[in-house]
Write a protein that holds these residues in place. Structure first.
Motif, PDB file in Angstrom:
ATOM      1  N   GLU A   1     -52.738  29.081 -38.531  1.00 54.61           N
ATOM      2  CA  GLU A   1     -52.038  29.904 -37.544  1.00 54.61           C
ATOM      3  C   GLU A   1     -52.241  31.361 -37.927  1.00 54.61           C
ATOM      4  OE1 GLU A   1     -48.016  28.808 -36.142  1.00 54.61           O
ATOM      5  OE2 GLU A   1     -48.192  27.136 -37.546  1.00 54.61           O
TER       6      GLU A   1
ATOM      7  N   PHE B   1     -43.846  33.691 -39.997  1.00 54.27           N
ATOM      8  CA  PHE B   1     -44.031  32.310 -39.549  1.00 54.27           C
ATOM      9  C   PHE B   1     -42.725  31.528 -39.577  1.00 54.27           C
ATOM     10  CE2 PHE B   1     -48.301  33.472 -41.120  1.00 54.27           C
ATOM     11  CZ  PHE B   1     -49.008  33.279 -39.947  1.00 54.27           C
TER      12      PHE B   1
ATOM     13  N   ARG C   1     -40.587  24.813 -45.826  1.00 48.88           N
ATOM     14  CA  ARG C   1     -41.667  23.908 -45.463  1.00 48.88           C
ATOM     15  C   ARG C   1     -41.728  22.745 -46.444  1.00 48.88           C
ATOM     16  NH1 ARG C   1     -44.810  26.311 -41.687  1.00 48.88           N
ATOM     17  NH2 ARG C   1     -44.450  28.551 -41.387  1.00 48.88           N
TER      18      ARG C   1
ATOM     19  N   THR D   1     -45.668  26.825 -50.699  1.00 48.66           N
ATOM     20  CA  THR D   1     -46.544  27.822 -50.098  1.00 48.66           C
ATOM     21  C   THR D   1     -46.792  28.968 -51.056  1.00 48.66           C
ATOM     22  OG1 THR D   1     -45.688  27.291 -47.897  1.00 48.66           O
ATOM     23  CG2 THR D   1     -46.860  29.382 -48.141  1.00 48.66           C
TER      24      THR D   1
ATOM     25  N   VAL E   1     -48.362  32.830 -51.324  1.00 49.40           N
ATOM     26  CA  VAL E   1     -48.726  34.002 -50.540  1.00 49.40           C
ATOM     27  C   VAL E   1     -49.827  34.766 -51.265  1.00 49.40           C
ATOM     28  CG1 VAL E   1     -47.928  36.165 -49.528  1.00 49.40           C
ATOM     29  CG2 VAL E   1     -46.404  34.181 -49.582  1.00 49.40           C
TER      30      VAL E   1
ATOM     31  N   TYR F   1     -51.983  38.068 -40.477  1.00 52.31           N
ATOM     32  CA  TYR F   1     -51.259  37.041 -41.239  1.00 52.31           C
ATOM     33  C   TYR F   1     -51.832  35.675 -40.883  1.00 52.31           C
ATOM     34  CZ  TYR F   1     -47.517  40.521 -42.053  1.00 52.31           C
ATOM     35  OH  TYR F   1     -46.792  41.640 -42.410  1.00 52.31           O
ATOM     36  N   LYS F   2     -52.175  34.891 -41.891  1.00 57.01           N
ATOM     37  CA  LYS F   2     -52.740  33.566 -41.645  1.00 57.01           C
ATOM     38  C   LYS F   2     -52.012  32.521 -42.495  1.00 57.01           C
ATOM     39  CE  LYS F   2     -57.300  35.201 -40.264  1.00 57.01           C
ATOM     40  NZ  LYS F   2     -57.341  34.582 -38.914  1.00 57.01           N
ATOM     41  N   LEU F   3     -51.483  31.509 -41.809  1.00 59.30           N
ATOM     42  CA  LEU F   3     -50.844  30.380 -42.491  1.00 59.30           C
ATOM     43  C   LEU F   3     -51.847  29.234 -42.514  1.00 59.30           C
ATOM     44  CD1 LEU F   3     -48.415  28.931 -43.765  1.00 59.30           C
ATOM     45  CD2 LEU F   3     -47.679  28.339 -41.436  1.00 59.30           C
TER      46      LEU F   3
ATOM     47  N   THR G   1     -53.048  25.542 -43.834  1.00 60.15           N
ATOM     48  CA  THR G   1     -52.631  24.248 -44.371  1.00 60.15           C
ATOM     49  C   THR G   1     -53.857  23.357 -44.523  1.00 60.15           C
ATOM     50  OG1 THR G   1     -50.482  24.424 -43.276  1.00 60.15           O
ATOM     51  CG2 THR G   1     -51.147  22.240 -44.047  1.00 60.15           C
TER      52      THR G   1
ATOM     53  N   ASP H   1     -50.356  24.713 -48.821  1.00 58.29           N
ATOM     54  CA  ASP H   1     -50.238  25.833 -47.889  1.00 58.29           C
ATOM     55  C   ASP H   1     -50.558  27.147 -48.576  1.00 58.29           C
ATOM     56  OD1 ASP H   1     -49.459  24.108 -45.981  1.00 58.29           O
ATOM     57  OD2 ASP H   1     -47.571  25.079 -45.500  1.00 58.29           O
ATOM     58  N   SER H   2     -51.216  28.035 -47.850  1.00 58.77           N
ATOM     59  CA  SER H   2     -51.406  29.406 -48.310  1.00 58.77           C
ATOM     60  C   SER H   2     -51.154  30.329 -47.142  1.00 58.77           C
ATOM     61  CB  SER H   2     -52.830  29.637 -48.836  1.00 58.77           C
ATOM     62  OG  SER H   2     -53.048  28.934 -50.033  1.00 58.77           O
ATOM     63  N   VAL H   3     -50.520  31.460 -47.413  1.00 62.19           N
ATOM     64  CA  VAL H   3     -50.380  32.511 -46.431  1.00 62.19           C
ATOM     65  C   VAL H   3     -51.240  33.674 -46.887  1.00 62.19           C
ATOM     66  CG1 VAL H   3     -48.836  34.172 -45.344  1.00 62.19           C
ATOM     67  CG2 VAL H   3     -48.052  31.841 -45.740  1.00 62.19           C
TER      68      VAL H   3
END
Length: 313
Positions: free
Chosen positions: A93, A107, A112, A116, A118, A167-169, A171, A295-297
Motif C-alpha cells: 500500500e 496506515f 497488526r 512491523t 519502519v 509511504y509504503k506498507l 507485507t 511487514d515493513s514500512v
C-alpha cells in the motif's frame, strides 16, 4: 510527482528489461472504484529467473515470472504480486503526503498481526547496489536545469521546501517450512533496493518529465511499454490499452488483490525432508527484516509536493 512516477516506472522498466527478462505489460487501463474513485489498473508479468540468487533458482522453473496487479488512485495505490509458488504473496500500500516522513499513523493506528519495522529511506545518501550506480543519477551532485533543484546536500530532508514523502506498507508472506525466513528477508531487501533506485531516478529525470501533461505521459507510457514487451520477447506485445474506464463490476478491485493459489500444499520440488534441521540463520548480506518479521514500512522523502508542480526556488 504523479506524472513523474508514471514516467519513471515506464523508463525504469525498459532499462531493466532484456531478452527473456524484465517487465511485460499485459493490461493498462482506466478503472473506476466506488470507494477510491477514478484510477488506473495495470497487470504485469515480471520475468526474473536470472536475477534470483542461486538458492532460489534451484527451486523454480527455468522460465519464472511473478504477476503484478496494481490499482493507482493517486495519491493512494495498491500493488499485489503472486506466482505459481504456494503461499507466496507480496502486498504494498502506498500513500503520499507533503511532509518529511513524520506521520507514523498514516496506515492507521490499529495493531497488526505481524511485527512491523519502519525503514527510513534517504534517496540521496543511502547506498544502492553498485551495478545500478550512475553518476548522472547521484543526487548529491545532480542539479535540475528546469526547476533549479538540487544538489541534495547532507541533511537536505530537514532544510528543503517543498518536500513530500512516499509511504509504503510492504507485507511479504512465504509460508513454506524451511524457506520462509530466508525468502521473506530476501524479498524485503530487494523491494527496498528497487524503491530506493526508482525514487532516485524520479528526481534525476525530472527535467525529462516536468513539462509533460498527463496525456503526454500516458502516450509515453504506452509506446515505452510496447517497446519493452518487444525487448523481452513478447510477440506481439501483449498490452491492452482502453480509452474508457471499466466499471467496478467488470474487474475485481483492491479487495481482490492478488492472492496465492488455492492449494495449501507445497509442490514436491519445494518440500524439505522432515529429518533435515531447520536453518535458523540467513546469509549475512540479508539485513531486512528481523527473523519472523513480515511487514515493513518504507518512508521515502522526495524533493516535490505530491499535488502541485515544482517551481524554481
Amino acid at each position: 510527482y504523479r506524472i513523474g512516477q508514471l514516467y519513471m516506472i515506464s523508463k525504469h522498466s525498459h532499462e531493466q528489461s532484456e531478452r527473456g527478462e524484465g517487465v511485460e505489460v499485459v493490461q493498462n487501463e482506466p478503472y473506476e472504484d466506488p470507494e477510491h474513485g477514478s484510477g488506473q489498473f495495470t497487470e504485469k508479468r515480471i520475468y526474473l529467473n536470472n536475477k534470483l540468487p542461486s538458492w532460489a533458482r534451484a527451486v523454480v522453473p527455468k522460465i519464472f515470472y511473478v504477476t503484478e496487479k496494481a490499482w493507482n488512485y493517486y495519491p493512494y495505490t495498491i500493488t499485489g504480486n503472486c506466482s505459481f509458488l504456494p503461499k507466496f504473496s507480496i502486498h504494498i500500500e502506498t500513500k503520499y503526503e507533503d511532509n518529511k516522513g513524520s506521520n507514523n499513523k498514516i496506515f492507521g493506528s490499529e495493531p497488526r498481526e505481524e511485527e512491523t519495522e519502519v525503514c527510513f529511506v534517504d534517496i540521496a545518501y543511502d547506498e544502492i547496489p553498485e551495478r545500478h550506480y550512475k553518476e548522472s543519477e547521484d543526487l548529491r551532485y545532480f542539479k535540475s536545469k528546469k526547476t533549479n533543484r538540487g544538489s541534495l546536500q547532507e541533511g537536505w530532508i530537514n532544510t528543503q521546501d517543498p518536500i513530500m514523502c512516499s509511504y509504503k506498507l510492504v507485507t511479504v508472506k512465504f509460508e513454506v517450512w524451511g524457506l520462509q525466513t530466508r525468502v521473506e528477508q530476501f524479498v524485503h531487501k530487494v523491494i527496498r533496493d528497487v524503491l530506493l533506485l526508482g525514487h532516485r531516478q524520479a528526481f534525476a529525470w525530472v527535467d525529462e518529465w516536468i513539462e509533460m501533461t498527463m496525456e503526454e505521459v500516458r502516450e509515453y507510457e504506452r509506446t515505452t511499454q510496447e517497446a519493452t514487451n518487444l525487448k523481452i520477447g513478447s510477440f506481439p506485445p501483449a498490452i491492452s490499452i482502453s480509452e474508457n474506464p471499466l466499471p467496478s463490476s467488470t474487474r475485481s478491485g483492491p479487495n481482490s488483490a492478488p492472492s496465492t493459489p488455492l492449494s495449501t500444499e507445497a509442490p514436491e520440488f519445494l518440500s524439505v525432508p522432515k529429518e533435515r534441521p531447520r536453518k535458523k540463520s540467513a546469509p549475512e548480506t540479508l539485513t531486512l527484516p528481523d527473523p519472523g518479521r513480515r511487514d515493513s514500512v518504507f518512508k521515502l522523502p522526495s524533493f516535490f509536493s505530491w499535488n502541485s508542480s515544482p517551481q524554481p526556488e
